[in-house]
Design an enzyme around this catalytic site. Structure first.
Site, mmCIF file in Angstrom:
data_model
loop_
_atom_site.group_PDB
_atom_site.id
_atom_site.type_symbol
_atom_site.label_atom_id
_atom_site.label_comp_id
_atom_site.label_asym_id
_atom_site.label_seq_id
_atom_site.Cartn_x
_atom_site.Cartn_y
_atom_site.Cartn_z
ATOM 1 N N CYS A 112 5.772 -13.580 13.619
ATOM 2 C CA CYS A 112 5.041 -14.290 12.565
ATOM 3 C C CYS A 112 3.903 -13.419 12.058
ATOM 4 O O CYS A 112 3.642 -12.336 12.591
ATOM 5 C CB CYS A 112 4.503 -15.632 13.062
ATOM 6 N N CYS A 136 1.259 -12.155 14.483
ATOM 7 C CA CYS A 136 1.612 -10.932 15.209
ATOM 8 C C CYS A 136 1.221 -9.702 14.394
ATOM 9 O O CYS A 136 0.673 -8.724 14.920
ATOM 10 C CB CYS A 136 3.107 -10.900 15.509
ATOM 11 N N ASP A 142 7.395 11.438 -22.479
ATOM 12 C CA ASP A 142 7.587 12.851 -22.771
ATOM 13 C C ASP A 142 8.941 13.008 -23.476
ATOM 14 O O ASP A 142 9.820 12.145 -23.342
ATOM 15 C CB ASP A 142 7.564 13.644 -21.464
#
Length: 740
Positions: free
Chosen positions: A3, A6, A423
């Site tokens: 979870c 943790c 570019d």
């Protein structure tokens, strides 16, 4: 890790080390750690282990993927535990929920089955909960372990001391907790349902995370293990790891190219779909590059290695995707901060609920039930998964589309961009000169003139010479050109040589040419193209026009960007005439020509000062400053290392059209994250108060808790099927045809 709590604990533990910062991803179980050289990796692993977890240094992702070796065994173990838990749980659920099925002493059978589930089936939760408490921390496993233990202990007390163990006892079923002291109620169904639902939810989450991260697995599968190397004219099979730059190797029909290289001999079509997302095969011939991982669809190719190992395009793509899936969005850091405090708050609320109901004079059974429901229903898992699963699915889908996104910050910037500066050379155009027109004088065979020009140019390495030779070979019936002798090249003027006893020259066009040839030169000058004259024995024969042509679908790409509300701007160092011609063909009205690298960076800064959110698209070293200075830098993977390093998004496919697809993906991803977070926060805001009020049974709470995480993951997985809108593409194609 199970979870967001943790995740927070690991990050905090690593942050205690001097100069160390970490970003841990719950969806991938991987950490991106920045640390000084004096802090070795072993110290980082020790810190993680001190937090109650295990860790190891990641291995190379190419070749045989290391995680794949452990994943099947882990998944098999999880599946076996889930099957056994479900087999033991179903009889308990059925007997507890269907009173007519409750035979004499049914409760004791259910108690024995429940004991197996609580002790063995829920053992991973108990183990992680104890490990966390030993380190002074709590997680989702703490809530599950306490909920299961409380339900089982209370049921055991009711059986042995509360009269529920009497033969012939029956128990009515209700979706709401029973608060009647006259009814003996066991919570064995909650004790088995909580681990069953959570194990099922986590198994499905694991499978979903594996699927959403399939981009890396697909990239790893592209790498070959061995290759046929040419050594002194002999062929021998060696591991790919032994390949060196400059080695020549063979690629047979149906084989993958072992590493990046240049074709030395042979012509074939190669399939780059898994690398660039482009479904069409690409024809390659001597002198043209091939990427490692591409599939050879035709004849045998002899290839010279130009990059090996971590320097290959495949390795670069893999690193970009992996790093993108490890980083965090700003919104995820907020949810991590909330989740870190969530479990202690839930434990406090459960204790408060128990005390409140006991203090209010409610039956102890009702008080314990409400407290257990609070423990079970609280779910920081959905909060922890809301953002990373969406980012995981989006970056994986982007990689399959040919868009390599560096991380969540790039996704957030991509969504907010309103101006695209592009570019010209190598970005809108192919970056390679091609023969665009061939004009012969009256009575002259144009194909013959082109073949003669290709013959004398074949010995030159000049870009004009290569373009003419390539076009001449393509036009020749057998792809062979006449042999030229006595070839002389004069820099700045042209080349001359003898072909079949005739003097052939390819030079700059002088004045006084025949009318058809003079008009061809004028048209080339107007369009910003290059014109060369072919003479045979001093007589003008033909004008060859060469130009750096637009990439395929460039007009459609620009049109799609406009439809998305983006403003295209062309910035190039080329002359005004070719810049204007390319802009007209591409549908761009704002053009800046003759720009130096500093001018491009200044243009980006000026647009930003005027309030624009600017993305710059380029591929060369001269674009690196503008790419780095823009709000979002987009580079082509075929461009220079400097351009790719400065970019936030890399296009693996040489098709500017995927920029529009990336914008749509970014917008969809952030919308999905918002939906996930709304559900995750809303779920807890609704269910936790219901549980505290005694309106939610532990069994229903367990099902709701698992469903919340599954809904978040399922919503994120919808991004894997994200496709460009066909109606807009078809409209763009129609516009292109009408413009042509």
């Amino acid at each position: 890790m199970t979870c967001a709590a943790c995740v927070s604990r690991v990050e905090r533990r690593l942050a205690k080390l001097d100069g160390v910062s970490a970003s841990v991803n719950l969806a991938t179980h991987r950490a991106r750690v920045t640390h000084p050289t004096e802090v070795p990796v072993a110290t980082l692993i020790e810190a993680i282990e001190a937090a109650g977890y295990t860790a190891r240094r990641p291995e190379p992702r190419l070749g045989a993927e290391p995680e794949a070796t452990g994943r099947p065994a882990a998944e098999a173990t999880a599946l076996r535990r889930l099957v056994l838990v479900l087999a033991m749980s179903l009889p308990v659920l059925a007997l507890s929920m269907v009173p007519p099925w409750q035979f004499r002493n049914w409760q004791w059978l259910c108690f024995m089955l429940t004991a197996y589930v609580v002790v063995w089936g829920a053992w991973p939760f108990h183990q992680r909960a104890v490990r966390g408490l030993r380190h002074g921390a709590a997680s989702m496993d703490t809530l599950v372990s306490l909920g299961v233990a409380a339900s089982f202990v209370w049921s055991g007390y009711a059986l042995f001391f509360g009269g529920a163990g009497m033969p012939g006892m029956t128990m009515p079923f209700s979706l709401l907790p029973s608060a009647s002291p006259d009814v003996a109620h066991l919570y064995l169904e909650a004790a088995v349902a909580v681990p069953a639902f959570v194990l099922l939810g986590r198994y499905l989450e694991s499978r979903a995370r594996h699927d959403s991260g399939s981009a890396l697995h697909a990239l790893a599968e592209l790498a070959t293990n061995d290759v046929t190397v040419l050594d002194g004219g002999e062929e021998r099979r060696v591991p790919v790891s032994r390949l060196q730059v400059g080695d020549r190797f063979l690629v047979g029909p149906g084989e993958r190219v072992a590493t990046d290289g240049v074709v030395e001999a042979g012509s074939s079509a190669v399939d780059l779909s898994l690398i660039t997302g482009e479904s069409r095969p690409v024809e390659v011939s001597p002198g043209e590059p091939v990427a490692g991982g591409a599939v050879n669809s035709g004849a045998v190719l002899e290839v010279r290695a130009t990059a090996v190992g971590s320097d290959t395009q495949l390795a670069r793509i893999s690193r970009l995707v992996e790093e993108a899936q490890t980083r965090k969005a700003r919104v995820q850091r907020l949810t991590d901060a909330v989740s870190a405090r969530f479990v202690p708050v839930v434990l406090t609320l459960a204790a408060t609920t128990l005390g409140f109901w006991l203090g209010a004079g409610a039956a102890s059974e009702a008080a314990v039930t409400a407290a257990v429901a609070v423990l079970v229903v609280a779910c920081p898992c959905a909060l922890g998964l809301a953002t990373p699963t969406a980012l995981l699915a989006a970056t994986g889908r982007g990689a399959r589309m040919g868009v390599l996104i560096s991380g969540p910050t790039a996704l957030e910037a991509l969504r907010g961009v309103d101006t695209i500066v592009l570019d010209k050379t190598g970005t809108l155009t192919t970056g390679r000169l091609t023969v665009t027109n061939m004009t012969a004088d009256e009575g002259i065979d144009a194909d013959r003139a082109l073949a003669l020009a290709g013959a004398v140019e074949s010995a030159s390495g000049h870009p004009l010479a290569r373009a003419i030779t390539r076009a001449a070979r393509h036009a020749a019936p057998d792809r062979r050109l006449p042999v030229a002798t006595a070839v002389e090249q004069t820099p700045g003027l042209g080349v001359r040589g003898e072909v079949d006893g005739r003097l052939v020259c390819v030079v700059q066009p002088p004045a006084g040419l025949p009318t058809p040839l003079a008009e061809a030169v004028e048209r080339a000058d107007t369009a910003g193209a290059t014109a060369v004259l072919v003479t045979v024995d001093g007589a003008p024969q033909a004008i060859i026009t060469l130009a750096d042509g637009l990439r395929s679908d460039t007009y459609r790409a620009i049109d799609h960007l406009k439809r998305l509300g983006l403003r295209p701007v062309l910035a190039t160092g080329d002359r005004e005439a070719p810049a204007a011609a390319v802009a007209a063909d591409a549908g761009i009205t704002e053009v800046h020509a003759g720009m130096s690298p500093q001018d491009k960076a200044a243009l980006v800064a000026d647009l930003q000062r005027r309030g624009a959110q600017v993305a710059f698209v380029g591929d060369g070293v001269n674009d690196a400053a503008a790419l780095a200075g823009a709000d979002l830098g987009i580079a082509l993977a075929s461009g220079t290392d400097a351009a790719v390093a400065a970019a936030d998004v890399t296009l693996a496919r040489e098709d500017v059209h995927v920029i529009a697809d990336a914008v749509r993906l970014a917008r969809s991803t952030l919308a999905t994250i918002r939906t996930n977070l709304a559900w995750a926060f809303g779920y807890n805001l609704v269910t936790v108060p219901l549980a505290m009020l005694g309106l939610l049974s532990p069994m229903i709470a367990a099902a709701a808790m698992s469903a919340s995480s599954l809904l978040v993951v399922a919503n994120s997985l919808t991004l894997r099927g994200k496709q460009p809108r066909r109606d807009e593409r078809s409209q763009a194609r129609a516009t292109t045809r009408s413009a042509a």
